[in-house]
Scaffold this active site. Structure first.
Site, short mmCIF file in Angstrom:
data_model
loop_
_atom_site.label_atom_id
_atom_site.label_comp_id
_atom_site.label_asym_id
_atom_site.label_seq_id
_atom_site.Cartn_x
_atom_site.Cartn_y
_atom_site.Cartn_z
N CYS A 11 42.03 35.71 44.90
CA CYS A 11 43.12 35.66 45.88
C CYS A 11 42.63 36.22 47.23
O CYS A 11 41.85 35.56 47.92
CB CYS A 11 44.36 36.37 45.36
SG CYS A 11 45.86 35.94 46.28
N GLU A 59 43.58 37.31 36.16
CA GLU A 59 43.91 38.51 35.38
C GLU A 59 45.33 38.48 34.82
O GLU A 59 45.69 39.31 33.98
CB GLU A 59 43.70 39.77 36.24
CG GLU A 59 44.81 40.11 37.22
CD GLU A 59 44.82 39.29 38.49
OE1 GLU A 59 45.66 39.57 39.37
OE2 GLU A 59 43.97 38.38 38.62
N HIS A 95 45.33 34.11 40.22
CA HIS A 95 45.12 35.42 39.59
C HIS A 95 44.77 35.26 38.11
O HIS A 95 45.65 35.33 37.25
CB HIS A 95 46.38 36.28 39.76
CG HIS A 95 46.55 36.81 41.13
ND1 HIS A 95 46.10 38.06 41.51
CD2 HIS A 95 47.09 36.25 42.24
CE1 HIS A 95 46.37 38.26 42.79
NE2 HIS A 95 46.97 37.17 43.25
#
Length: 228
Positions: A115, A211, A209
């Site tokens: 990002c 994660e 993202h």
């Protein structure tokens, strides 16, 4: 079991964070980042902001680097006036992470920008950013989901060859690409969702993202490159 490669992850620096009875300045990171690196086979270490001149020594101890998401890059970094919708600057973090990126590129350390990290990679190589796009951060504090399509023949496509839904929350995007970077994935509206250096050490940025998802393939590609 052999130890995994050491992957540094840049962190936030936030004033007045509260936990328990304490309210103190803190360097912190959403737990998804280190968990992602660990699940992909790496050893995760957090890299709080430091003096930019210490970046080279820091990167020299790493096998790989993740530049995490976070606040908007200050527009002065790419020669632009701030749009009213651009967030407040994080100057200490900008300086530190740009220095980390520069050191990783110079030393050939595998790098993943997530990002904001992708945007900083682009800026570090002389690119610019669109300061506001609609439809990629619809609900404050909640990640949305949209499909991204890989560009065949890229490093990203080698890791994720099919169109995939990804968790996303951003209101800025790549405009002019930095030196040597190529787009490696797009959103349906044409927004560049991943960039990379096609030659040399593994260097990839993704606008979403990872994660916040279960798909480990991008970070496994970083860990594999770091292992080498």
């Amino acid at each position: 079991m052999a130890a995994g490669p050491l992957i540094g992850i840049s962190t936030y620096a936030e004033p007045g964070v509260r936990w328990g009875v304490w309210r103190l300045d803190a360097v912190l990171l959403p737990a998804g980042y280190p968990r992602l690196v660990q699940r992909a086979g790496g050893l995760a270490v957090m890299l709080p902001p430091d003096a930019p001149e210490r970046a080279a020594d820091t990167v020299a101890r790493l096998d790989g680097l993740v530049v995490a998401g976070g606040p908007d890059v200050e527009p002065v970094r790419y020669g632009a006036e701030p749009d009213p919708r651009t967030g407040p600057p994080a100057r200490v973090r900008d300086a530190w992470e740009l220095a980390l990126i520069g050191a990783a590129l110079e030393r050939g350390v595998p790098l993943l920008g997530i990002c904001r990290g992708m945007q900083l990679l682009n800026v570090a190589l002389g690119g610019t950013l669109v300061q506001h796009v609609e439809g990629h951060a619809e609900v404050p504090g909640a990640f949305g989901s949209h499909p991204v399509k890989p560009v065949p023949g890229t490093r990203y496509a080698a890791a994720v060859p099919e169109q995939a839904d990804v968790p996303a929350f951003h209101h800025q995007a790549v405009d002019r690409l930095g030196r040597g970077l190529i787009p490696s994935a797009y959103a349906e509206d044409g927004t560049v969702e991943a960039v990379e250096l096609p030659t040399g050490p593994w260097t990839v940025g993704v606008q979403w993202h990872p994660e916040m998802a279960e798909d480990l393939r991008v970070v496994r590609a970083l860990v594999t490159a770091a292992r080498r």
